[in-house]
Scaffold this motif. Structure first.
Motif, PDB file in Angstrom:
ATOM      1  N   ARG A  87      20.243   7.736  22.493  1.00  0.00           N
ATOM      2  CA  ARG A  87      19.044   7.784  23.340  1.00  0.00           C
ATOM      3  C   ARG A  87      19.080   9.016  24.244  1.00  0.00           C
ATOM      4  N   GLU A  91      16.327  11.958  24.133  1.00  0.00           N
ATOM      5  CA  GLU A  91      15.570  12.259  25.354  1.00  0.00           C
ATOM      6  C   GLU A  91      15.736  13.719  25.772  1.00  0.00           C
ATOM      7  N   LEU A 123      11.865   4.394  21.863  1.00  0.00           N
ATOM      8  CA  LEU A 123      11.514   5.625  22.572  1.00  0.00           C
ATOM      9  C   LEU A 123      10.042   6.006  22.389  1.00  0.00           C
TER      10      LEU A 123
END
Length: 140
Positions: A87, A91, A123
């Motif tokens: 993640r 990001e 996401l």
């Protein structure tokens, strides 16, 4: 686990090669020269995740210079999965793509990779059945 996301450098090759091999995402295409070329060509969109001096994750991304961003590889060492490292890598790429004015991003996810599907869906990626990812290796 303290994780730092930083840009990939050619010296990360060995660690990245191990991570990609463990994830079954490597192949003869991945060489030190290919990594160096990718780093140079892709506006700082190759990143590694490091923890206690060890590279534990990697992501490769690029863009078309206008609208589309692409995530090509995302892999995290098995012992470090489910800790939010993937993640963090995604990001970071999304932040950098946004700074470059890229409005749209896609990625290829191998059939059956449910953890990646869940990650990208969490996401905000549309993980529907309305697109197909076609690929072809062009030999030189």
């Amino acid at each position: 686990m303290n994780v730092v996301i930083q840009q990939t450098v050619p010296g990360d090759f060995g660690a990245i090669e191990r991570i990609l091999a463990e994830a079954e995402l490597s192949g003869p295409w991945f060489t030190p020269a290919a990594l160096a070329k990718g780093i140079d060509h892709n506006d700082g969109l190759y990143f590694v995740a490091e923890s206690d001096g060890e590279v534990v994750g990697t992501i490769f991304a690029s863009h078309d210079g206008w609208y589309h961003g692409y995530i090509y590889k995302l892999a995290v060492l098995a012992k470090c999965r489910r800790m939010g490292i993937g993640r963090q890598l995604v990001e970071r790429v999304m932040e950098e793509l946004s700074k470059l004015g890229v409005d749209w991003c896609c990625c290829g996810i191998e059939v059956g990779n449910q953890s990646s599907l869940a990650l990208f869906e969490s996401l905000g990626f549309d993980v529907g059945n309305d697109h197909h990812f076609a690929h072809k290796i062009i030999s030189h």
